[in-house]
Motif scaffolding. Structure first.
Motif, PDB file in Angstrom:
ATOM      1  N   SER B  47      73.677  32.679 -30.464  1.00 36.05           N
ATOM      2  CA  SER B  47      73.297  31.411 -31.074  1.00 36.05           C
ATOM      3  C   SER B  47      71.841  31.133 -30.764  1.00 36.05           C
ATOM      4  O   SER B  47      71.307  31.630 -29.778  1.00 36.05           O
ATOM      5  CB  SER B  47      74.163  30.281 -30.521  1.00 36.05           C
ATOM      6  OG  SER B  47      75.452  30.367 -31.072  1.00 36.05           O
ATOM      7  N   PRO B  48      71.194  30.332 -31.601  1.00 36.65           N
ATOM      8  CA  PRO B  48      69.797  29.993 -31.346  1.00 36.65           C
ATOM      9  C   PRO B  48      69.661  29.268 -30.006  1.00 36.65           C
ATOM     10  O   PRO B  48      70.617  28.652 -29.525  1.00 36.65           O
ATOM     11  CB  PRO B  48      69.434  29.066 -32.500  1.00 36.65           C
ATOM     12  CG  PRO B  48      70.566  29.096 -33.450  1.00 36.65           C
ATOM     13  CD  PRO B  48      71.735  29.704 -32.796  1.00 36.65           C
ATOM     14  N   VAL B  51      70.876  25.653 -29.440  1.00 34.86           N
ATOM     15  CA  VAL B  51      72.298  25.314 -29.405  1.00 34.86           C
ATOM     16  C   VAL B  51      72.788  25.513 -27.970  1.00 34.86           C
ATOM     17  O   VAL B  51      72.811  26.621 -27.453  1.00 34.86           O
ATOM     18  CB  VAL B  51      73.111  26.184 -30.379  1.00 34.86           C
ATOM     19  CG1 VAL B  51      74.594  25.881 -30.250  1.00 34.86           C
ATOM     20  CG2 VAL B  51      72.663  25.917 -31.811  1.00 34.86           C
ATOM     21  N   PRO B  63      79.693  21.202 -31.253  1.00 34.91           N
ATOM     22  CA  PRO B  63      78.484  21.940 -30.868  1.00 34.91           C
ATOM     23  C   PRO B  63      77.410  20.961 -30.377  1.00 34.91           C
ATOM     24  O   PRO B  63      77.286  19.851 -30.889  1.00 34.91           O
ATOM     25  CB  PRO B  63      78.050  22.614 -32.171  1.00 34.91           C
ATOM     26  CG  PRO B  63      78.643  21.793 -33.253  1.00 34.91           C
ATOM     27  CD  PRO B  63      79.870  21.125 -32.706  1.00 34.91           C
TER      28      PRO B  63
END
Lengths: 727, 155
Positions: B47-48, B51, B63
């Motif tokens: 995930s980036p 996040v 999230p």
């Protein structure tokens, strides 16, 4: 949705039920159960569809159902024997009827030629098909009246006799300055009234009391008048007269009683009126009322079909209706799912609460802890009960198979008998819905590839008719579904040579019989040497396997040469919870689905070998499988964990490929509630879903197949994703 | 503290303002479902960086987007005072990690000034306008692009 559309929708839902009833009835008859009860059930099913279709003006459906019904009626009256050939025709007719219902529902074009051909066949079964045809649609409308519900509405108008109003003023009526003549004139305004005077009570002039009332009238009014309109006329003299309003015929009894009584004795009558005013005023009495109804129902049936049993059918149907309506309700699936979600949260909450209580240092035997134990049991029971709401018998999907078997049998020219067992086995609705395709495919395969041709069977000393068995049963918290045939079994030589030919295995690979059998699940494998019309549609057993695995299930095959093959599917009972192994990786808690795990082991340094770069393999009983560090695969750590510091989970993924997943430690086994990640975020590679653990934290459920694919390289990951998207 | 403008009957908006580092931002109150304290998130693989992971919001998996990182600042250190603004974005619910929630502002549309032309892509992507309240500059954030772009990341 406008009301009519809603009613129409209900009609089609009921049609589905009737069609199922029809099919199971016909199959029961094929199995030798030809008592009148079964025949009647079959007849009723077709008749109900016809009646409903008439109400919605679905002409083609009404026409076909009528022909079908006529043939069934022949059988019901004993003029047509339920021979095997006749039943085959009827079963095909049931298929066409099902198609027509669906065509009417979706507006899809129907196969008119097929319907027409079968209609001809059905007519041939009847004694004089032509006359039945003449009766045609008109008759279909006519006996609509014997639909139990409609009859209630229709009967009073159609069958009601003329109104007979018996009106006998009392002295009070005149004392209150009312005038009988005016009332009679009102009645005449309502319609053609025939007024008869009953002066029999009039005494000789000498005895006449000028203040008393002696006269009575009987007025006959047309039957189509509304009873309330008649009663309104007498609204102001209510209680000051004797009034009887009734239909021709059912008032007869009352009249007789009056005649028999001393009619002149007004005081006696008055006493009677005062003692029980309601019995005289309130009309019609409830008891005689159903009589004209029953008559109305029987009459058209009698006229059309010389069989009084039909009326009984209507009554039986009427009696059955309330039963089924009371036993089940239709509930929006979303509501059930919401309830299941909430209960899932309750379970999590309860687990969190228990953990907090333990942390707070309460003793196990303390009242709080014991109360919590009870709460835990209760929540589990609630969860089970809620899950049971979604559970449905597999019957709904098994039911579709007899038709498939008939069609495939006809196409291949192999006589086939389908035997089903355990139709009542319950499983989650979602599982059932997603079972239909794989089952269809496997049954096609069983007939097309599994069963030999009748000649080969004869040569092998087997009965010409092949048997396909479809069974379901609960086994240790899962549902096991088997599809078996009594055909020739898997031709292992051929399977192996094909696999070698396609490059799926090495030519000299030492494979056990079981391993060869399981080759048919390999992607790109298809045993049909020429693409057959039935099962060779570009989807192989690998697709079946994939869809079963997508449901959290496993599929295996056992085969005995000359005796046949059996596919065994083991599926979870629900998709809402999952049995998982809770593991930790680099401080994170993860859940691995237990279905994929074959065994767990503590790797020894001597068993682990490096294959260049980070790639490692582990020796498990002389075979090498890739060792995948879950922490690396998910990007939780940059440096691989030393194999000896972790625990390896030997897993079997898609296509039977084995791999060992290296995790830091195993925490335990637990049933977890599956939560979607996509709902608020998106799909994450390597993660199948999420769950919430007892401490209230989110744990990720591993997508083992993707993790294995990731370790093979990014390219294969994309390929997997594409497959998943199309599959 | 609440700024109202009684002269303009229409176009009244309520905004929630919050702090990230030394800067102030605000979002439309209608998008905000609740505000809750920070709890450790479960990290999501692949995930980036902005996040933070997922948390349990009464049974739903939520999230958490570190808004500081999303807006291009130094990744926020979470403290006891860090809060999560639970916001509805389209049909998804997302937690936004910020340093502190400061105020509820009631303003009219004409108070919101258009974003001046600047070179920053982040400003163009997220800042919908500027407000000057009591001499402080508050940036109005649009939430539509806060979650990672599906196509971009999945490729």
């Amino acid at each position: 949705m406008d009301p009519l559309a809603a009613i129409r929708e209900t009609f089609f839902q009921e049609c589905e039920e009737q069609l199922a009833e029809l099919e199971s009835g016909l199959l029961a008859m094929e199995g030798g159960d030809t008592d009148s009860e079964t025949i009647n059930a079959v007849f009723r099913a077709v008749h109900s569809i016809k009646g409903g279709a008439g109400a919605f003006s679905l002409e083609p459906l009404v026409r076909f159902a009528h022909v079908f019904e006529t043939a069934l009626d022949e059988m019901r009256s004993g003029r047509l024997a339920p021979s095997a050939d006749v039943l085959k025709t009827l079963l095909r007719a049931a298929d066409v009827l099902a198609d027509q219902v669906r065509a009417a529902h979706d507006g899809a074009p129907e196969d008119e030629a097929r319907s027409a051909a079968l209609a001809e066949e059905l007519k041939a079964l009847g004694p004089e098909g032509a006359s039945a045809e003449v009766a045609g649609t008109e008759e279909a409308w006519g006996d609509f009246a014997f639909q139990p519900l409609t009859a209630v509405e229709a009967a009073p108008d159609a069958a009601g006799g003329a109104w007979r109003v018996r009106f006998k003023p009392r002295a009070d009526l005149y004392a209150k300055a009312n005038e009988a003549a005016l009332l009679l004139r009102e009645l005449r305004r309502l319609g053609d009234a025939v007024v008869e005077l009953d002066a029999s009570a009039l005494p000789p002039l000498a005895d006449l009391d000028p203040e008393a009332a002696y006269l009575a009238w009987t007025v006959t009014l047309p039957g189509e008048l509304d009873e309330t309109a008649i009663r309104e006329v007498f609204e102001f003299v209510d209680g000051d007269c004797e009034l009887e309003i009734g239909r021709d015929g059912d008032t007869a009894a009352a009249d007789d009683a009056d005649d028999a009584a001393p009619a002149f004795d007004i005081s006696a009558l008055l006493a009677k009126v005062q003692a029980a005013p309601e019995t005289l005023v309130v009309e019609p009495a409830p008891a005689p009322r159903p009589a004209p109804l029953a008559k109305a129902a029987t009459t058209p049936v009698d006229a059309a079909q010389p069989n009084p049993a039909a009326a009984n059918d209507a009554q039986a149907a009427a009696q059955r209706k309330p039963d089924t309506a009371g036993a089940t309700i239709r509930v929006d699936l979303e509501r059930v799912d919401r309830l299941i979600d909430l209960v899932g949260e309750l379970v999590i909450n309860q687990a969190m609460l228990s953990q907090r209580v333990m942390e707070a240092g309460f003793a196990r035997a303390s009242g709080v802890a014991m109360g919590l134990d009870e709460l835990e049991q209760l929540t589990r029971e609630i969860q089970d009960s809620v899950m049971a709401i979604r559970a449905q018998p597999v019957k709904s999907v098994f039911q579709r198979m007899p038709r498939l078997v008939r069609e495939v049998a006809a196409m291949t020219g192999k006589p086939v008998r389908l035997v089903t067992e355990g139709e009542g086995t319950e499983v989650d609705k979602t599982v059932i819905e997603r079972l239909a395709d794989p089952l269809t495919h496997m049954i096609r395969n069983a007939i097309d590839h599994g069963l030999e041709s009748p000649e080969t069977r004869a040569a092998a000393g087997k009965p010409a008719e092949g048997v396909v068995r479809l069974t379901a049963a609960h086994r240790s918290g899962r549902i096991v579904i088997e599809v078996g045939d009594d055909g020739g079994g898997i031709n292992r030589e051929r399977v192996k040579s094909i696999a070698v030919e396609r490059g799926l295995i090495a030519a000299d690979a030492p494979l056990s019989d079981e391993e060869i059998d399981n080759l048919i699940f390999m992607p790109g494998f298809s045993t049909a040497s020429e693409v057959s019309d039935i099962s060779g549609r570009g989807v192989g057993m690998d697709v079946v396997r994939r869809s079963i695995q997508a449901l959290g299930g496993r599929i295996t095959i056992t085969s005995r040469p000359g005796k046949g093959s059996t596919f065994t599917m083991s599926l979870p009972l629900t998709l809402a919870v999952l049995d998982g192994m809770v593991v930790s990786v680099q401080g994170q808690t993860l859940v691995a689905p237990i279905t994929a795990i074959v065994e767990t082991l503590l790797p020894k340094a001597s068993d682990v070998h490096s294959l260049g770069g980070h790639a490692r393999v582990i020796a498990i009983r002389d075979s090498y499988v890739p060792l995948i560090d879950v922490g690396m695969a998910l990007g939780y750590r940059a440096e691989p964990l030393a194999a000896t510091q972790g625990v390896a989970l030997l897993i079997e993924g898609e296509g039977g490929a084995r791999a060992a997943l290296l995790v830091d430690a195993i925490q335990g086994q637990r049933q977890v509630v599956i939560k979607s990640l996509e709902a608020n975020y998106r799909q994450v590679p390597g993660v199948a879903a999420a769950t919430i653990l007892g401490d209230g934290r989110v744990a990720l459920i591993l997508d083992i197949d993707t993790i294995v694919a990731v370790s093979r390289g990014a390219d294969s990951l994309r390929a997997e994703k594409r497959l998943a998207a199309t599959g | 503290m609440t700024q109202t403008n009684p002269t303009a009957a229409g176009g009244l908006r309520e905004l929630i303002s919050f702090r990230i580092g030394a800067q102030e931002f605000c979002v439309d109150i209608m998008a905000v479902r609740e505000i809750r304290g920070w709890t450790a998130a479960t990290a999501l693989p692949q995930s980036p960086s902005f996040v933070r992971g997922v948390i349990n919001l009464r049974g739903a998996v939520l999230p958490i987007v570190d808004l500081a990182a999303r807006l291009g600042f130094e990744g926020g250190e979470t403290t006891d005072r860090s809060v999560i603004i639970v916001a509805q974005i389209g049909d998804q619910v997302v937690g936004l990690l910020v340093d502190a929630v400061s105020d509820i502002l009631t303003v009219t549309d004409d108070v919101i000034q258009p974003t001046p032309e600047v070179a920053s892509d982040t400003a163009k992507t997220f800042v919908r306008g500027l407000l000057a309240i009591d001499g402080r500059m508050i940036s109005l954030i649009g939430l539509e692009r806060v979650l990672p772009d599906l196509e971009l990341v999945a490729a």
